[in-house]
Every structure is written in structure tokens, then in C-alpha cells.
Design an enzyme around this catalytic site. Sequence first.
Site, short mmCIF file in Angstrom:
data_model
loop_
_atom_site.label_atom_id
_atom_site.label_comp_id
_atom_site.label_asym_id
_atom_site.label_seq_id
_atom_site.Cartn_x
_atom_site.Cartn_y
_atom_site.Cartn_z
N ASP A 38 1.40 -6.61 5.85
CA ASP A 38 2.48 -5.93 6.57
C ASP A 38 1.96 -4.69 7.32
O ASP A 38 1.05 -4.01 6.83
CB ASP A 38 3.57 -5.53 5.57
CG ASP A 38 4.86 -5.14 6.27
OD1 ASP A 38 5.03 -5.48 7.46
OD2 ASP A 38 5.70 -4.49 5.64
N HIS A 72 -1.07 -7.10 15.91
CA HIS A 72 -1.38 -8.42 15.33
C HIS A 72 -2.84 -8.78 15.59
O HIS A 72 -3.52 -9.32 14.72
CB HIS A 72 -0.45 -9.49 15.90
CG HIS A 72 0.99 -9.30 15.49
ND1 HIS A 72 1.36 -9.15 14.18
CD2 HIS A 72 2.14 -9.23 16.21
CE1 HIS A 72 2.68 -9.00 14.11
NE2 HIS A 72 3.17 -9.03 15.33
N LEU A 91 -14.03 -21.36 -1.10
CA LEU A 91 -12.81 -20.55 -1.08
C LEU A 91 -11.72 -21.40 -0.43
O LEU A 91 -11.97 -22.07 0.57
CB LEU A 91 -13.03 -19.29 -0.22
CG LEU A 91 -11.79 -18.47 0.13
CD1 LEU A 91 -11.25 -17.74 -1.10
CD2 LEU A 91 -12.10 -17.43 1.23
C1 FPP Z 1 3.56 -8.42 9.40
O1 FPP Z 1 3.48 -7.21 10.10
C2 FPP Z 1 2.61 -9.38 9.93
C3 FPP Z 1 2.92 -10.60 10.41
C4 FPP Z 1 4.30 -11.13 10.45
C5 FPP Z 1 1.88 -11.49 10.97
C6 FPP Z 1 0.55 -11.47 10.29
C7 FPP Z 1 -0.46 -12.02 11.21
C8 FPP Z 1 -1.74 -11.62 11.31
C9 FPP Z 1 -2.37 -10.65 10.41
C10 FPP Z 1 -2.62 -12.19 12.37
C11 FPP Z 1 -2.86 -13.64 12.34
C12 FPP Z 1 -3.19 -14.18 11.00
C13 FPP Z 1 -3.96 -15.25 10.72
C14 FPP Z 1 -4.02 -15.71 9.32
C15 FPP Z 1 -4.78 -15.98 11.70
P1 FPP Z 1 4.75 -6.72 10.91
O2 FPP Z 1 4.64 -7.21 12.29
O3 FPP Z 1 5.99 -7.10 10.17
O4 FPP Z 1 4.54 -5.16 10.87
P2 FPP Z 1 5.66 -4.04 10.90
O5 FPP Z 1 6.27 -4.01 9.52
O6 FPP Z 1 4.86 -2.83 11.20
O7 FPP Z 1 6.64 -4.39 11.99
#
Ligand code: FPP
Length: 224
Positions: A12, A29, A122
Site C-alpha cells: 500500500d 505504481h 520461490l
Molecule cells: C496500493 O497502493 C497498490 C496497488 C493497488 C497496486 C500494487 C501494484 C504494484 C506494486 C505494481 C505492480 C505489481 C506487480 C506485482 C507487477 P495505492 O495505490 O492504494 O496507494 P495509496 O493508498 O497511496 O492510494
Amino acid sequence: MNPLNHVAIIMDGNGRWGLKYRNSRNEGHKEGLKTVEIIIKSSIKNKIKFLTLYAFSTENWKRPKKEINYLFKLLENFLSRKLDDIHKQNIRIKVLGYKKFSKKLNFLLNFAEKKTIKNSKLQINLALNYGSKSELINAFKKIKRNKIKINEKNLEKNLQTNNIPDPDILIRTGNTKRLSNFLLWQLAYSEIFFEKKLWPAFTEKDYIKIIKEYKNVKRNFGRI
Ligand code: FPP
């Protein structure tokens, strides 16, 4: 010292990081993906067998289309670029969640799963379009349809995590303390670490610190 087999992570804080440092949630992201790569490497170094990453929840469909598309493109590019390397490193990719994406992404995910199915160093479980409540409901439906007994063993067999041990550790970055419909059954006895840092700022050092702390926790599983 506690054995460590399975780490699950709620990654997150990408959006907030991106807005703060690049004036764009999507850039967060992109940066978050770099942390994913660091954590994969470190998991191998630390002989972790299962790494489950919450990459897209069933609730994330409520986000703006532009952000959703960006996330899926990021994943598409990651798989296209890295799959050979992942395979060479003996890493298995498994998707938790229903593959209801573009034709191209569905194909890439299926291809990655098939190609890496025998790999054993893994296992990376990508939770994508994953929601724990719907996973549980579907498991109960299958049990009912097959007229089998409701017990823990049969329920677990019908979860998407069948054959995957429960997480030993759950890490949630981003300074928020909730489970967000993630592995509600499977986390029943996991050690939970809430990390203040946003996911793109999370480092290998932070990861190792959590692993060390976990190894020394007294895990009772209800005993004394
Ligand atoms: C949450 O942060 C994150 C996500 C919903 C997406 C996670 C994706 C990645 C780390 C990149 C791609 C991953 C892979 C496995 C290839 P948020 O956007 O909710 O953050 P916020 O709480 O600050 O809004």
C-alpha cells in the site's frame, strides 16, 4: 527461531508516494514495481518459498479507468520483459483471483503460470482481481455442489490457496492498519507487521528487519 516459508504483502502507498514525489499516482505504481523486484530478490536470498503480493483487489475496479489501465499495462510489460528471467531463476508464478482482464493480459498470465509450473525455488502468488470474501463464498458453493462435509480441510482444499501453506508473515506498508479483504481465512495465525513507509519507499533493510523480528516472536497457535 521460527521457520519462514510464506510472506504475504499488501503493497500500500503507491498512489500517495507518486503524488508526493512525482505529482502522479501512476508514477507511484511504477516505482512500486521496483520495490517488488527488490523484495523478490531478497525473498530468494532469505530462502522464502512463497511470496504473495496483493497487486489488485476486487474493490480496486472502483478506481479511475486510467489508473486501472496503467496498472495492467505495467504488469503486462513486467511479464513480457521478465518472464524468461523469472523462469531461469526457478521461480513459479501463480495467480490468485479470477483472470478477467484484457485478452493479452489473460494470455500472458496463463502463459506465465504454465511455463513456470514446475519451478520450485520461490512461488510468487499474484493476487489479482482477488477478494477473500468471494473466494470463501465460492469455496462453500463448491463444497455444497459436491455434497462434501464442511470442515477446515475441505474448505482449504477449495480455496484458491489450495496447496499453499498459510502466510507466516503479513506485511502491510503505507501506514494503514486493515486487511482490505485479503486472505481472511489464511491469515488467522499469521504475524502481522504494519509498516509506516509507503510501498515505493520500503527497502530490503526494512524487509530484513521484519524477518528478524518475526523469527524471534513466540508463536503459540493458541497454546501457552
Ligand atoms: C496500493 O497502493 C497498490 C496497488 C493497488 C497496486 C500494487 C501494484 C504494484 C506494486 C505494481 C505492480 C505489481 C506487480 C506485482 C507487477 P495505492 O495505490 O492504494 O496507494 P495509496 O493508498 O497511496 O492510494
